[in-house]
Design a protein around this motif. Sequence first.
Motif, PDB file in Angstrom:
ATOM      1  N   SER A   1      32.453  22.294 -12.048  1.00  0.00           N
ATOM      2  CA  SER A   1      31.415  21.404 -12.573  1.00  0.00           C
ATOM      3  C   SER A   1      30.095  21.561 -11.830  1.00  0.00           C
ATOM      4  O   SER A   1      29.034  21.194 -12.346  1.00  0.00           O
ATOM      5  CB  SER A   1      31.878  19.945 -12.490  1.00  0.00           C
ATOM      6  OG  SER A   1      32.106  19.571 -11.137  1.00  0.00           O
TER       7      SER A   1
ATOM      8  N   THR B   1      26.030  25.702 -12.140  1.00  0.00           N
ATOM      9  CA  THR B   1      25.031  25.596 -13.205  1.00  0.00           C
ATOM     10  C   THR B   1      24.122  26.816 -13.182  1.00  0.00           C
ATOM     11  O   THR B   1      23.990  27.490 -12.151  1.00  0.00           O
ATOM     12  CB  THR B   1      24.169  24.338 -13.030  1.00  0.00           C
ATOM     13  OG1 THR B   1      23.411  24.458 -11.809  1.00  0.00           O
ATOM     14  CG2 THR B   1      25.032  23.087 -12.971  1.00  0.00           C
TER      15      THR B   1
ATOM     16  N   ARG C   1      15.680  30.903 -13.872  1.00  0.00           N
ATOM     17  CA  ARG C   1      16.747  30.544 -14.805  1.00  0.00           C
ATOM     18  C   ARG C   1      16.755  31.516 -15.984  1.00  0.00           C
ATOM     19  O   ARG C   1      17.819  31.899 -16.483  1.00  0.00           O
ATOM     20  CB  ARG C   1      16.533  29.113 -15.293  1.00  0.00           C
ATOM     21  CG  ARG C   1      17.621  28.571 -16.208  1.00  0.00           C
ATOM     22  CD  ARG C   1      17.342  27.106 -16.522  1.00  0.00           C
ATOM     23  NE  ARG C   1      18.389  26.521 -17.343  1.00  0.00           N
ATOM     24  CZ  ARG C   1      18.426  26.566 -18.674  1.00  0.00           C
ATOM     25  NH1 ARG C   1      17.450  27.197 -19.337  1.00  0.00           N
ATOM     26  NH2 ARG C   1      19.411  26.000 -19.342  1.00  0.00           N
TER      27      ARG C   1
ATOM     28  N   THR D   1      27.580  30.375 -17.563  1.00  0.00           N
ATOM     29  CA  THR D   1      28.040  30.432 -16.172  1.00  0.00           C
ATOM     30  C   THR D   1      29.469  30.972 -16.103  1.00  0.00           C
ATOM     31  O   THR D   1      29.824  31.686 -15.160  1.00  0.00           O
ATOM     32  CB  THR D   1      27.977  29.043 -15.522  1.00  0.00           C
ATOM     33  OG1 THR D   1      28.763  28.113 -16.291  1.00  0.00           O
ATOM     34  CG2 THR D   1      26.543  28.539 -15.462  1.00  0.00           C
TER      35      THR D   1
END
Length: 207
Positions: A35, A38, A50, A60
């Motif tokens: 989790s 990212t 990004r 991911t």
Amino acid sequence: MTAIHPLGLRERKKAKTTTDLIDAAYALFIEKGLSGVTAEGIAERAGVSRRTFFNYFPTTEAALTRGISDSLIDLLTVGLASRPADESVLDSFEAIASGGNDPDFLRRIAQLGAAGASDPTAKEILHAAILDWMAWFIDFLRTRVGGDPFDATHLATAICAAAQAAIITWAERNDADLSPESVNDFRVLLLRSVHHVRRGFDETPTA
């Protein structure tokens, strides 16, 4: 002996960026769990934007998958290049399995195996990586072995499926343990997988 061709400057830069992104993804995974992985976090840790991350990977999970499949491909590419050209594929694979193992690769599959006990996404990543490796190995053996493509496909699939059993069994039961005893257990499982490909399952399995 299989030839390994050097990469050009542009290819080396792309390969380095790919490696940096994968390493960043696994660093986050080990620190924060799935989790916590990212696109923004991976890009920041790798020192890129990004947008650059998404130029290399659609998700991911794809970066994590590539980290396993690339390690498997590199292991066989380098290992097979060091073996005699006239050696059988199974003999070569057994020799590679008997040798040392990349600690980063073992750490990654150990973490995925431990996470997979409660998170199905981790299991899916590990399975997807092995399927990618299998696709590469089929193409590789069709070129190396020649002859009927079915024979090369059958052999590659059998080896990868046997190795998958060893990888998943070890990853699920070692609870991210990377002690020398656990690493040796992984090697033993790989060698047992080669034995089953050679001999089939006509013998009583040992504990």
